[in-house]
Design a protein around this motif. Structure first.
Motif, mmCIF file in Angstrom:
data_model
loop_
_atom_site.group_PDB
_atom_site.id
_atom_site.type_symbol
_atom_site.label_atom_id
_atom_site.label_comp_id
_atom_site.label_asym_id
_atom_site.label_seq_id
_atom_site.Cartn_x
_atom_site.Cartn_y
_atom_site.Cartn_z
ATOM 1 N N ARG A 87 0.810 -1.147 -0.125
ATOM 2 C CA ARG A 87 0.081 0.103 -0.102
ATOM 3 C C ARG A 87 0.836 1.300 -0.147
ATOM 4 N NH1 ARG A 87 -2.165 -1.095 4.178
ATOM 5 N NH2 ARG A 87 -1.077 0.347 5.544
ATOM 6 N N CYS A 88 1.970 1.318 0.563
ATOM 7 C CA CYS A 88 2.644 2.562 0.849
ATOM 8 C C CYS A 88 3.810 2.831 -0.074
ATOM 9 C CB CYS A 88 3.390 2.551 2.147
ATOM 10 S SG CYS A 88 2.098 2.332 3.643
ATOM 11 N N HIS A 89 3.885 1.750 -0.688
ATOM 12 C CA HIS A 89 5.231 1.937 -1.743
ATOM 13 C C HIS A 89 4.884 1.177 -3.000
ATOM 14 C CE1 HIS A 89 7.733 3.079 1.591
ATOM 15 N NE2 HIS A 89 7.364 2.078 2.412
ATOM 16 N N ILE A 90 4.567 0.099 -3.290
ATOM 17 C CA ILE A 90 4.521 -0.787 -4.487
ATOM 18 C C ILE A 90 3.380 -0.239 -5.333
ATOM 19 C CG2 ILE A 90 3.895 -2.753 -5.617
ATOM 20 C CD1 ILE A 90 5.696 -4.194 -3.351
ATOM 21 N N LEU A 91 2.217 -0.038 -4.846
ATOM 22 C CA LEU A 91 0.829 0.352 -5.546
ATOM 23 C C LEU A 91 1.138 1.856 -5.874
ATOM 24 C CD1 LEU A 91 -2.067 -1.513 -3.691
ATOM 25 C CD2 LEU A 91 -0.654 -1.973 -5.825
ATOM 26 N N LEU A 92 1.797 2.718 -5.058
ATOM 27 C CA LEU A 92 1.759 4.191 -5.385
ATOM 28 C C LEU A 92 2.552 4.163 -6.684
ATOM 29 C CD1 LEU A 92 2.935 5.810 -1.760
ATOM 30 C CD2 LEU A 92 0.731 5.864 -3.300
ATOM 31 N N ARG A 93 3.563 3.387 -6.895
ATOM 32 C CA ARG A 93 4.345 3.340 -8.183
ATOM 33 C C ARG A 93 3.968 2.685 -9.277
ATOM 34 N NH1 ARG A 93 5.914 3.500 -12.458
ATOM 35 N NH2 ARG A 93 7.973 3.857 -13.331
ATOM 36 N N LEU A 105 14.610 -1.948 -15.909
ATOM 37 C CA LEU A 105 15.212 -0.493 -15.829
ATOM 38 C C LEU A 105 14.200 0.300 -14.989
ATOM 39 C CD1 LEU A 105 17.286 1.536 -17.118
ATOM 40 C CD2 LEU A 105 15.725 1.950 -19.011
ATOM 41 N N GLY A 106 12.787 0.231 -15.260
ATOM 42 C CA GLY A 106 11.770 1.184 -14.480
ATOM 43 C C GLY A 106 11.996 0.769 -12.966
ATOM 44 N N VAL A 107 12.342 -0.385 -12.633
ATOM 45 C CA VAL A 107 12.510 -0.910 -11.275
ATOM 46 C C VAL A 107 13.811 -0.552 -10.666
ATOM 47 C CG1 VAL A 107 12.635 -2.842 -9.835
ATOM 48 C CG2 VAL A 107 10.967 -3.047 -11.139
ATOM 49 N N ASN A 108 14.831 -0.608 -11.399
ATOM 50 C CA ASN A 108 16.011 0.153 -10.921
ATOM 51 C C ASN A 108 15.923 1.659 -10.474
ATOM 52 O OD1 ASN A 108 17.419 -2.189 -10.998
ATOM 53 N ND2 ASN A 108 18.257 -1.887 -12.935
ATOM 54 N N LYS A 109 15.319 2.540 -11.503
ATOM 55 C CA LYS A 109 14.900 3.876 -11.481
ATOM 56 C C LYS A 109 14.199 4.092 -10.108
ATOM 57 C CE LYS A 109 14.728 8.292 -12.107
ATOM 58 N NZ LYS A 109 13.829 8.765 -11.362
ATOM 59 N N LEU A 114 13.879 5.555 -4.085
ATOM 60 C CA LEU A 114 13.602 5.219 -2.863
ATOM 61 C C LEU A 114 14.843 5.260 -1.761
ATOM 62 C CD1 LEU A 114 11.729 1.667 -2.927
ATOM 63 C CD2 LEU A 114 10.896 3.760 -2.596
ATOM 64 N N HIS A 115 16.229 5.322 -2.605
ATOM 65 C CA HIS A 115 17.367 5.611 -1.933
ATOM 66 C C HIS A 115 17.392 7.181 -1.751
ATOM 67 C CE1 HIS A 115 19.560 2.041 -1.319
ATOM 68 N NE2 HIS A 115 19.010 1.546 -2.692
ATOM 69 N N ALA A 116 16.957 7.910 -2.653
ATOM 70 C CA ALA A 116 16.915 9.462 -2.681
ATOM 71 C C ALA A 116 16.131 9.927 -1.466
ATOM 72 C CB ALA A 116 16.673 9.971 -4.002
ATOM 73 N N LEU A 117 15.086 9.261 -1.305
ATOM 74 C CA LEU A 117 13.968 9.565 -0.227
ATOM 75 C C LEU A 117 14.469 9.408 0.942
ATOM 76 C CD1 LEU A 117 10.686 8.696 -2.032
ATOM 77 C CD2 LEU A 117 11.569 10.917 -1.483
ATOM 78 N N THR A 123 15.022 -1.694 4.371
ATOM 79 C CA THR A 123 13.565 -1.339 3.907
ATOM 80 C C THR A 123 13.384 -1.625 2.583
ATOM 81 O OG1 THR A 123 13.199 -0.032 5.782
ATOM 82 C CG2 THR A 123 11.695 0.323 3.852
ATOM 83 N N ILE A 124 14.346 -1.006 1.533
ATOM 84 C CA ILE A 124 13.948 -0.987 0.204
ATOM 85 C C ILE A 124 14.385 -2.618 -0.250
ATOM 86 C CG2 ILE A 124 15.306 -0.287 -1.985
ATOM 87 C CD1 ILE A 124 16.258 2.112 -0.595
ATOM 88 N N ALA A 125 15.220 -3.212 0.403
ATOM 89 C CA ALA A 125 15.475 -4.702 0.011
ATOM 90 C C ALA A 125 14.148 -5.563 0.126
ATOM 91 C CB ALA A 125 16.579 -5.353 0.843
ATOM 92 N N GLY A 126 13.419 -5.224 1.405
ATOM 93 C CA GLY A 126 11.974 -5.789 1.653
ATOM 94 C C GLY A 126 11.068 -5.612 0.390
#
Length: 204
Positions: A87-93, A105-109, A114-117, A123-126
């Motif tokens: 809900r908080c991350h995957i669906l937003l994008r 390529l899109g996932v890497n971007k 997420l790192h920049a935020l 957390t990102i790995a999960g």
């Protein structure tokens, strides 16, 4: 079964039967020959059971995630954790993105964003692991092609060779510490005795 239809002066499409008994089509063929080749490819893949219906790949991630979660049989706390990340991350994008349009390529971007935020690496790995699980099952169900995993490469670290000591105590590769030869020690002793004798000679 697949067949061709002309839908314009220079436009053809391929019609085919889907697995659920419906009929779908693929448009955009400029010639009848190109459309016939497309129809032949579909029939060939269907005979080999490797056919992937492009219409199924257009399922958006939010819709597929609902189906995916309904089939999970996990600890309630794990389910809650997954739903929170979804809900908080995957669906937003990716919620409104067709599953066949999600690219590496899109996932890497997205990961870079997420790192920049400021999210922690763990957390990102999960989050990325959960997305990977969802897409892997989408491939198992024939919504998208199976993607070969890139080989894992362990970075090579170049370390200088450990110095090897010989029995004489010096390091291999460096000039050895040589003991004076017997003749050299004898000449040194003779010179020292000569200087001592000179010291005993009275001056003036």
């Amino acid at each position: 079964m697949a067949w061709t239809e002309q839908i314009g002066k220079q436009s053809w499409r391929v019609r085919y039967h889907t697995g659920d008994g419906h009929t779908a089509s693929i448009c955009g063929f400029a010639t009848k020959l190109a459309a016939e080749n497309g129809a032949n490819d579909i029939e060939s893949d269907q005979r080999r059971n490797t056919w992937l219906d492009p219409a199924r790949g257009k399922t958006i991630l939010a819709e597929w995630a609902t189906i995916w979660f309904a089939a999970l049989d996990l600890d309630p706390r794990t389910i809650d954790n997954y739903r929170s990340m979804l809900r908080c991350h995957i669906l937003l994008r990716w919620g409104s993105t067709p599953v066949n349009a999600i690219t590496a390529l899109g996932v890497n971007k997205w990961i870079a964003d997420l790192h920049a935020l400021g999210y922690a690496n763990s957390t990102i790995a999960g989050i990325v692991k959960l997305l990977s699980m969802i897409l892997t099952d989408a491939a198992d169900e024939g919504l998208i092609p199976r993607q070969p995993r890139p080989p894992t490469q362990t970075p090579r670290t170049t370390q200088p060779p450990h110095p090897t000591r010989t029995r004489l105590g010096h390091t291999r590769g460096s000039p050895p510490h040589r003991r004076p030869s017997c003749s050299a020690r004898w000449r040194h002793r003779q010179a020292a005795d000569h200087h001592r004798r000179l010291d005993r000679v009275p001056l003036g």
